[in-house]
Design a protein around this motif. Structure first.
Motif, mmCIF file in Angstrom:
data_model
loop_
_atom_site.group_PDB
_atom_site.id
_atom_site.type_symbol
_atom_site.label_atom_id
_atom_site.label_comp_id
_atom_site.label_asym_id
_atom_site.label_seq_id
_atom_site.Cartn_x
_atom_site.Cartn_y
_atom_site.Cartn_z
ATOM 1 N N ALA A 1 31.534 8.078 62.566
ATOM 2 C CA ALA A 1 32.411 9.299 62.028
ATOM 3 C C ALA A 1 31.758 10.195 61.304
ATOM 4 C CB ALA A 1 33.578 8.735 61.281
ATOM 5 N N ALA A 2 30.724 9.513 60.473
ATOM 6 C CA ALA A 2 29.864 10.453 59.670
ATOM 7 C C ALA A 2 28.754 10.927 60.558
ATOM 8 C CB ALA A 2 28.992 9.318 58.740
ATOM 9 N N VAL A 3 28.283 10.598 61.486
ATOM 10 C CA VAL A 3 27.354 11.189 62.511
ATOM 11 C C VAL A 3 28.056 12.306 63.180
ATOM 12 C CG1 VAL A 3 25.786 10.767 64.364
ATOM 13 C CG2 VAL A 3 25.976 9.266 62.900
ATOM 14 N N LEU A 4 29.322 12.004 63.844
ATOM 15 C CA LEU A 4 29.974 13.089 64.348
ATOM 16 C C LEU A 4 30.376 14.273 63.500
ATOM 17 C CD1 LEU A 4 32.386 11.039 66.664
ATOM 18 C CD2 LEU A 4 30.484 12.228 67.451
ATOM 19 N N GLY A 5 30.668 14.022 62.160
ATOM 20 C CA GLY A 5 31.005 14.858 61.275
ATOM 21 C C GLY A 5 29.611 15.835 60.899
ATOM 22 N N GLY A 6 28.621 15.254 60.924
ATOM 23 C CA GLY A 6 27.237 15.792 60.708
ATOM 24 C C GLY A 6 26.944 16.881 61.962
ATOM 25 N N ILE A 7 27.164 16.397 63.267
ATOM 26 C CA ILE A 7 27.096 17.068 64.307
ATOM 27 C C ILE A 7 28.067 18.353 64.298
ATOM 28 C CG2 ILE A 7 27.539 17.204 66.944
ATOM 29 C CD1 ILE A 7 26.746 14.301 67.042
ATOM 30 N N VAL A 8 29.155 18.091 63.688
ATOM 31 C CA VAL A 8 30.215 19.260 63.853
ATOM 32 C C VAL A 8 29.400 20.353 62.761
ATOM 33 C CG1 VAL A 8 32.425 20.169 63.026
ATOM 34 C CG2 VAL A 8 32.154 17.889 64.361
ATOM 35 N N MET A 9 29.008 19.775 61.691
ATOM 36 C CA MET A 9 28.510 20.685 60.613
ATOM 37 C C MET A 9 27.411 21.306 61.195
ATOM 38 S SD MET A 9 28.552 18.404 57.211
ATOM 39 C CE MET A 9 27.690 19.505 56.426
ATOM 40 N N ALA A 10 26.648 20.760 61.895
ATOM 41 C CA ALA A 10 25.270 21.338 62.497
ATOM 42 C C ALA A 10 25.733 22.555 63.547
ATOM 43 C CB ALA A 10 24.453 20.333 63.299
ATOM 44 N N ILE A 11 26.820 22.270 64.079
ATOM 45 C CA ILE A 11 27.297 23.376 65.141
ATOM 46 C C ILE A 11 27.882 24.531 64.407
ATOM 47 C CG2 ILE A 11 29.109 23.788 66.812
ATOM 48 C CD1 ILE A 11 28.780 21.000 68.037
ATOM 49 N N VAL A 12 28.639 24.360 63.468
ATOM 50 C CA VAL A 12 29.294 25.363 62.643
ATOM 51 C C VAL A 12 28.058 26.170 62.108
ATOM 52 C CG1 VAL A 12 30.586 25.821 60.635
ATOM 53 C CG2 VAL A 12 31.436 24.226 62.059
ATOM 54 N N PHE A 13 27.154 25.376 61.144
ATOM 55 C CA PHE A 13 26.201 26.337 60.706
ATOM 56 C C PHE A 13 25.094 26.980 61.656
ATOM 57 C CE2 PHE A 13 27.706 23.947 57.100
ATOM 58 C CZ PHE A 13 28.008 24.837 56.085
ATOM 59 N N GLY A 14 25.071 26.230 62.950
ATOM 60 C CA GLY A 14 23.987 26.760 63.644
ATOM 61 C C GLY A 14 24.450 27.738 64.862
ATOM 62 N N PHE A 15 25.654 27.500 65.178
ATOM 63 C CA PHE A 15 26.115 28.259 66.147
ATOM 64 C C PHE A 15 27.496 29.133 65.886
ATOM 65 C CE2 PHE A 15 23.731 24.573 67.900
ATOM 66 C CZ PHE A 15 22.919 25.504 68.619
ATOM 67 N N GLY A 16 27.916 28.951 64.503
ATOM 68 C CA GLY A 16 29.312 29.657 64.292
ATOM 69 C C GLY A 16 29.269 30.928 64.346
ATOM 70 N N ALA A 17 28.594 31.597 64.150
ATOM 71 C CA ALA A 17 28.439 33.326 63.843
ATOM 72 C C ALA A 17 28.341 33.583 65.269
ATOM 73 C CB ALA A 17 27.078 33.613 63.213
ATOM 74 N N PRO A 18 27.471 33.257 66.240
ATOM 75 C CA PRO A 18 27.754 33.691 67.719
ATOM 76 C C PRO A 18 29.084 33.256 68.437
ATOM 77 C CG PRO A 18 25.985 32.031 67.542
ATOM 78 C CD PRO A 18 26.288 32.379 66.395
ATOM 79 N N LEU A 19 29.425 32.124 68.157
ATOM 80 C CA LEU A 19 30.641 31.678 68.693
ATOM 81 C C LEU A 19 31.865 32.557 68.197
ATOM 82 C CD1 LEU A 19 30.308 27.699 68.548
ATOM 83 C CD2 LEU A 19 30.326 29.499 70.628
ATOM 84 N N LEU A 20 31.740 32.730 66.884
ATOM 85 C CA LEU A 20 32.819 33.637 66.474
ATOM 86 C C LEU A 20 32.866 34.983 66.976
ATOM 87 C CD1 LEU A 20 32.811 32.518 62.771
ATOM 88 C CD2 LEU A 20 34.612 32.144 64.323
ATOM 89 N N THR A 21 31.894 35.616 67.187
ATOM 90 C CA THR A 21 31.730 37.009 68.032
ATOM 91 C C THR A 21 32.130 36.962 69.240
ATOM 92 O OG1 THR A 21 29.464 37.193 66.535
ATOM 93 C CG2 THR A 21 29.828 38.850 68.515
ATOM 94 N N ARG A 22 31.791 36.031 70.014
ATOM 95 C CA ARG A 22 32.614 35.697 71.290
ATOM 96 C C ARG A 22 33.885 35.633 71.310
ATOM 97 N NH1 ARG A 22 28.881 35.073 75.603
ATOM 98 N NH2 ARG A 22 30.571 33.887 76.623
ATOM 99 N N MET A 23 34.435 34.754 70.446
ATOM 100 C CA MET A 23 35.821 34.654 70.361
ATOM 101 C C MET A 23 36.818 35.590 69.856
ATOM 102 S SD MET A 23 35.889 30.581 68.637
ATOM 103 C CE MET A 23 37.598 30.526 68.661
ATOM 104 N N ALA A 24 36.202 36.609 69.203
ATOM 105 C CA ALA A 24 36.797 37.638 68.302
ATOM 106 C C ALA A 24 36.757 38.872 69.513
ATOM 107 C CB ALA A 24 35.998 38.307 67.138
ATOM 108 N N GLY A 25 35.928 38.604 70.384
ATOM 109 C CA GLY A 25 35.890 39.706 71.556
ATOM 110 C C GLY A 25 35.770 41.187 71.169
ATOM 111 N N GLN A 26 36.674 42.147 71.395
ATOM 112 C CA GLN A 26 36.610 43.355 71.134
ATOM 113 C C GLN A 26 36.863 43.918 69.666
ATOM 114 O OE1 GLN A 26 38.953 45.684 74.136
ATOM 115 N NE2 GLN A 26 37.500 45.025 75.804
#
Length: 668
Positions: free
Chosen positions: A217-242
């Motif tokens: 669980a700690a490892v998976l939580g760390g992976i989620v944190m890495a995804i959020v801080f590493g790819f959060g901004a581009p993912l949010l840009t794609r999700m927000a769309g226009q």
């Protein structure tokens, strides 16, 4: 306008009402946890441990003690005993032997009956099941309601930028919730492993599994944190769309980063909550949810007026850390208790595996009638010649049956004669199993073998979770082809469905927590059937309530969900299919939970593979209108219920056949 302005305040009041309800039910939850801990009883043969051997004196011991007293009277005056006295002693000994022979048969019959007794499970009452399910419902309903509180407080306090910040919450909460939901398979795997091992009282395995799932669980939580801080901004840009304006992305990114910093605590807390529910501990999750709800509401009211969505994110993160801390503390205490019990089991196994040592200079006078009597041990050099003669004479009447005695730690006694030994004052002692130097590891990573076993559980469960996501996602994608109004109607109906479905999911949790005790270590068909029938009755009741309430909302309360007349009318038209789908849902989920508790993952995966194939095909080729989408979903529910029902029915038949075969073999 007044009704619209009152809706946010109503949502805040709903959150406060939920908190008060949790606090009100907490005393009942504490009492329930105490009662349910005693519902699993274990009947074991007599005796069960060296300590029981040392403290138990069966009737045979009294005749042996009478012989000792006769010997003491004979030899107390010194010199050799007369023939007349020896005749009395012999008659006493013969009487003792006759009594011993009779008692030996009775003890053998008693031991035979005891050896056939296995772990028995007391069936919980409806009240206990309802309390467990009700507490679980409150735990799972708290998160969506508190999310509504976050949204409401932000909308009330941020006047100028309320629209932008509320819009930013859409992609931000979707990203955070989706990433955390992708780790939910670990929580279900935790429930399955802990419940099965707890039913067999394998404390070493319980400690190892708990430590490993927390580490994962700690490892998976760390992976989620890495995804959020590493790819959060581009993912949010794609999700927000226009709608991805700089201001919206700024608020969404800050909210996601703050929530992501608590991802590890969130995943660990989720696993700890499943751990508690698997051991039927509803007290700790109820406390954790109550504390988290209070901190979240207070934090929203204190921080959101100044910092908006960032304040709401901070309140959520703080409540997540507090909840995870309380749950983790309870798990740590439970591991310490299991460590004591595991040491006790290891000591008992060691004692049972080795015979008494002959290197200590002690002779053992074996009980020839009842092996449950503690052996009487005397120093060889302290026994007088006439006592040795009588001891040898007594041994000649003993049974020749060989039995492996339990290892006993003996303490050398003071020089005494055989006649003065009291059977109840045995010299056998048992060491304390709790070694203070033993440390319990709270977090660890599984080795290759344990990882394979975890993946064997997590793989099918993960497939089921994503199959459900694919089902709901396919319905949404199909609804986009019918226009804005059907899509908006579908979105509202899915929110209502998820709200009521959480009540049915709690019955699945109950099945996964209660049923393993009837399956391990040996199947108990009668207890399994009784618990399953009660869960099915509770599920049917919840299904009827959910169906009637949801249909009433769609038919008569649509104006509280939207102001669009077309959406309200479309919801009314689909209320029947919607209500029937919710009617079946709790019963489907309790059947699914039963299959998971039985670890029948082949049936689980096959059912969803077939059902998804039919579901996708009907959506693609037989759903030309929006009403057909919900008819297809109703068929999806029916197929799942039919497959799981047949499997559970076959499971019960197989358990009964196996039990009859065991009984017939024992009778022969």
């Amino acid at each position: 306008m007044n009704s619209r302005s009152n809706r946010p305040r109503t949502t805040v009041l709903a959150g406060l009402l939920l908190l008060l309800l949790q606090l009100q039910l907490l005393p009942n939850t504490l009492a329930f946890s105490t009662r349910i801990s005693s519902t699993r009883t274990i009947t074991t043969p007599f005796p069960t441990s060296p300590k029981a051997l040392a403290t138990t004196t069966p009737p045979v011991a009294s005749s042996r003690l009478s012989y000792g007293l006769s010997l003491q009277q004979t030899t107390s005056h010194g010199g050799d005993p007369s023939n007349e006295t020896m005749g009395d002693v012999s008659s006493t000994l013969l009487s003792s032997t006759t009594t011993s022979s009779t008692t030996e048969k009775e003890n053998q019959q008693s031991n035979t009956l005891s050896s056939t007794t296995t772990t028995t499970t007391t069936v919980p009452s409806y009240r206990q099941l309802i309390q467990f399910i009700g507490t679980t419902i409150l735990i799972w309903l708290s998160e969506p309601l508190l999310s509504l509180v976050d949204t409401t407080v932000v909308g009330l306090t941020q006047r100028d930028s309320a629209v932008v910040q509320l819009a930013a919450l859409g992609p931000a909460t979707t990203l955070c919730d989706s990433l955390l939901f992708s780790t939910y398979f670990l929580a279900i795997s935790t429930t399955n492993q802990i419940a099965a091992s707890w039913a067999t009282k394998d404390y070493k395995r319980l400690m190892r599994i708990t430590s490993q799932v927390l580490g994962v669980a700690a490892v998976l939580g760390g992976i989620v944190m890495a995804i959020v801080f590493g790819f959060g901004a581009p993912l949010l840009t794609r999700m927000a769309g226009q709608s991805a304006s700089p201001e919206l992305l700024y608020h969404a990114t800050r909210y996601t980063y703050i929530r992501g910093s608590a991802a590890m605590a969130s995943v660990v807390g989720m696993v700890c909550q499943s751990f508690c529910l698997a051991t039927l501990d509803t007290q700790t999750p109820a406390r954790a949810v109550a504390v988290a709800s209070l901190l979240n509401i207070v934090g929203d009211l204190a921080l959101s007026p100044r910092w908006g969505v960032q304040g709401a994110a901070v309140a959520t993160a703080v409540s997540t850390f507090a909840s995870a801390g309380l749950l983790l503390r309870a798990v740590s205490k439970q591991l310490q208790q299991w460590n004591i019990l595991a040491n006790q089991q290891q000591q008992d196994e060691t004692n049972a595996a080795q015979p008494p040592s002959s290197e200590t200079g002690l002779t053992t006078q074996k009980d020839d009638v009842d092996d449950s009597v503690a052996p009487i041990m005397l120093p060889v050099e302290q026994v007088r010649p006439e006592e040795k003669m009588m001891a040898n004479f007594t041994t000649s009447f003993s049974s020749q049956e060989e039995e492996q005695p339990a290892e006993e730690e003996t303490v050398e006694a003071e020089p005494v004669v055989a006649a003065s030994i009291d059977v109840s004052a045995t010299t056998t002692t048992t060491t304390t199993p709790n070694d203070p130097k033993t440390k319990v590891q709270l977090f660890s990573l599984p080795n290759r073998q344990d990882l394979v076993q975890l993946l064997a559980l997590a793989g099918p469960i993960s497939f089921v979770i994503w199959a459900k996501v694919a089902c709901y996602g396919a319905m949404t994608l199909r609804s986009t082809e019918f226009g804005v109004v059907p899509l908006a109607t579908h979105a509202i109906m899915m929110r209502v469905f998820f709200f009521f479905s959480s009540m049915g999911d709690s019955v699945s949790q109950a099945a996964q927590s209660f049923l393993p005790s009837t399956l391990y270590p040996q199947p108990q068909p009668r207890q399994f059937q009784n618990i399953f029938q009660k869960l099915l009755v509770v599920a049917a009741t919840i299904g009827i309530i959910n169906s009637q309430c949801s249909m009433a909302i769609l038919k008569h309360a649509g104006q509280f969900l939207t102001s669009d007349a077309n959406i309200i009318q479309l919801m009314r038209e689909q209320s029947t299919n919607f209500g029937l789908a919710l009617l079946l849902h709790p019963m489907i989920i309790v059947l699914e939970g039963t299959v998971i508790a039985s670890r029948d993952f082949t049936t689980l995966v096959a059912t969803y593979a077939v059902t998804l194939g039919v579901h996708f095909s009907l959506l693609k080729f037989a759903s030309a209108t929006f009403p057909a989408v919900w008819r297809t979903f109703l068929l999806f529910q029916g197929i799942r219920m039919a497959n799981f029902s047949v499997r559970v029915w076959r499971k019960q038949l197989r358990m009964r056949r196996e039990q009859r075969a065991v009984l017939a073999q024992d009778a022969n």
